[in-house]
Design an enzyme around this catalytic site. Structure first.
Site, PDB file in Angstrom:
ATOM      1  N   PRO A   1     -12.920 -10.294   8.720  1.00 40.64           N
ATOM      2  CA  PRO A   1     -13.256 -11.312   7.720  1.00 40.64           C
ATOM      3  C   PRO A   1     -13.384 -10.721   6.318  1.00 40.64           C
ATOM      4  O   PRO A   1     -13.300  -9.500   6.136  1.00 40.64           O
ATOM      5  CB  PRO A   1     -14.606 -11.848   8.218  1.00 40.64           C
ATOM      6  CG  PRO A   1     -15.194 -10.723   9.002  1.00 40.64           C
ATOM      7  CD  PRO A   1     -14.043  -9.985   9.606  1.00 40.64           C
TER       8      PRO A   1
ATOM      9  N   ARG B   1     -14.759  -9.209   3.002  1.00 42.68           N
ATOM     10  CA  ARG B   1     -15.790  -8.228   2.653  1.00 42.68           C
ATOM     11  C   ARG B   1     -16.295  -7.427   3.854  1.00 42.68           C
ATOM     12  O   ARG B   1     -17.393  -6.908   3.854  1.00 42.68           O
ATOM     13  CB  ARG B   1     -16.984  -8.908   1.970  1.00 42.68           C
ATOM     14  CG  ARG B   1     -16.650  -9.609   0.689  1.00 42.68           C
ATOM     15  CD  ARG B   1     -16.376  -8.608  -0.371  1.00 42.68           C
ATOM     16  NE  ARG B   1     -16.354  -9.231  -1.682  1.00 42.68           N
ATOM     17  CZ  ARG B   1     -15.524  -8.866  -2.619  1.00 42.68           C
ATOM     18  NH1 ARG B   1     -14.661  -7.915  -2.408  1.00 42.68           N
ATOM     19  NH2 ARG B   1     -15.551  -9.453  -3.781  1.00 42.68           N
TER      20      ARG B   1
ATOM     21  N   ARG C   1      -8.875   4.232  -4.359  1.00 37.33           N
ATOM     22  CA  ARG C   1      -7.696   4.909  -3.824  1.00 37.33           C
ATOM     23  C   ARG C   1      -7.478   6.272  -4.488  1.00 37.33           C
ATOM     24  O   ARG C   1      -7.683   6.420  -5.693  1.00 37.33           O
ATOM     25  CB  ARG C   1      -6.453   4.052  -4.053  1.00 37.33           C
ATOM     26  CG  ARG C   1      -6.464   2.756  -3.295  1.00 37.33           C
ATOM     27  CD  ARG C   1      -5.131   2.069  -3.369  1.00 37.33           C
ATOM     28  NE  ARG C   1      -4.763   1.663  -4.695  1.00 37.33           N
ATOM     29  CZ  ARG C   1      -4.750   0.418  -5.147  1.00 37.33           C
ATOM     30  NH1 ARG C   1      -5.106  -0.565  -4.351  1.00 37.33           N
ATOM     31  NH2 ARG C   1      -4.379   0.139  -6.368  1.00 37.33           N
TER      32      ARG C   1
ATOM     33  N   HIS D   1     -10.485  -1.921  -5.993  1.00 36.04           N
ATOM     34  CA  HIS D   1      -9.548  -1.356  -5.022  1.00 36.04           C
ATOM     35  C   HIS D   1      -8.860  -0.121  -5.608  1.00 36.04           C
ATOM     36  O   HIS D   1      -8.715   0.896  -4.934  1.00 36.04           O
ATOM     37  CB  HIS D   1      -8.484  -2.396  -4.620  1.00 36.04           C
ATOM     38  CG  HIS D   1      -8.893  -3.272  -3.493  1.00 36.04           C
ATOM     39  ND1 HIS D   1      -8.363  -3.145  -2.234  1.00 36.04           N
ATOM     40  CD2 HIS D   1      -9.773  -4.292  -3.416  1.00 36.04           C
ATOM     41  CE1 HIS D   1      -8.897  -4.054  -1.437  1.00 36.04           C
ATOM     42  NE2 HIS D   1      -9.750  -4.764  -2.128  1.00 36.04           N
TER      43      HIS D   1
ATOM     44  N   ALA E   1       0.610  -3.252  -2.511  1.00 37.22           N
ATOM     45  CA  ALA E   1      -0.345  -4.290  -2.894  1.00 37.22           C
ATOM     46  C   ALA E   1       0.405  -5.617  -2.972  1.00 37.22           C
ATOM     47  O   ALA E   1       1.393  -5.729  -3.696  1.00 37.22           O
ATOM     48  CB  ALA E   1      -0.974  -3.955  -4.240  1.00 37.22           C
TER      49      ALA E   1
ATOM     50  N   GLU F   1       3.616  -2.867  -6.206  1.00 43.18           N
ATOM     51  CA  GLU F   1       3.140  -4.241  -6.220  1.00 43.18           C
ATOM     52  C   GLU F   1       4.268  -5.126  -5.710  1.00 43.18           C
ATOM     53  O   GLU F   1       5.316  -5.252  -6.341  1.00 43.18           O
ATOM     54  CB  GLU F   1       2.701  -4.637  -7.625  1.00 43.18           C
ATOM     55  CG  GLU F   1       1.471  -3.862  -8.070  1.00 43.18           C
ATOM     56  CD  GLU F   1       0.964  -4.268  -9.438  1.00 43.18           C
ATOM     57  OE1 GLU F   1       1.519  -5.214 -10.052  1.00 43.18           O
ATOM     58  OE2 GLU F   1       0.008  -3.620  -9.896  1.00 43.18           O
TER      59      GLU F   1
END
EC number: 2.7.1.156
Length: 188
Positions: free
Chosen positions: A13, A15, A59, A55, A37, A67
């Site tokens: 789910p 978070r 990384r 995010h 992404a 992207e």
């Protein structure tokens, strides 16, 4: 632990930490990571931009970032997957970008992705949201999103070497703990 599976699905789910777990698995692969992404930038949505920045900060700087909001299958077909670990975050966002497709077009898009993933050598980690644990959405587009994503994750689970569920602060290896459902997969 080093990933030995070719295809890994990390689901959970909102978070729940699924992206962090997928990133940890990618690091443990000891391969160069190509991070795909699927989100689309929107400079007018400040809250979304803050999420994307969080995010990015998490990384490693040596990861190659692509992207790819729509052309996921084509991109996967062009990458050198044997020498790299490919991390796709996330399938729910990718699907949302394609939600205007009619059912037949979506079926073809999904089938092309599944066929590509089933044939690519190397490590691929897919992050996917779990959206069907609550009420049935009151509007058609919400139901379509929920149903398509649920079916896609189920199809992926059938071909994946490893499936993880991240929820409640825990990572569960469903491949080790569960039994695969052998019934015919429903059409989306």
């Amino acid at each position: 632990m080093i990933i030995s599976a070719q295809l890994t699905v990390v689901t959970g789910p909102a978070r729940s930490g699924k992206s962090e777990w997928a990133e940890a698995l990618a690091i443990q692969s000891k391969k160069q990571v190509i991070y795909i992404a699927t989100s689309q930038r929107d400079p007018t949505d400040q809250e979304w931009e803050i999420r994307l920045q969080k995010h990015q900060k998490r990384r490693p700087i040596n990861w190659k970032i692509l992207e790819v909001p729509v052309e996921l299958t084509t991109t996967l077909q062009t990458l050198s997957c044997q020498d790299n670990c490919i991390l796709v975050d996330s399938l729910g966002t990718w699907l949302a970008n394609l939600l205007d497709q009619d059912e037949i077009t979506w079926e073809n898009t999904q089938d092309q992705l599944l066929q590509t993933l089933d044939q690519i050598p190397g490590n691929i980690i897919l992050v996917a949201e779990e959206t069907g644990w609550g009420i049935v959405p009151a509007y058609p587009m919400g139901r379509s999103f929920r149903d398509r994503l649920g079916a896609l994750v189920r199809h992926l689970g059938a071909i994946a070497n490893c499936v993880y569920l991240v929820t409640g602060g825990y990572v569960l290896n469903l491949t080790e703990l569960g039994s695969p459902l052998k019934s015919e997969l429903p059409k989306t």
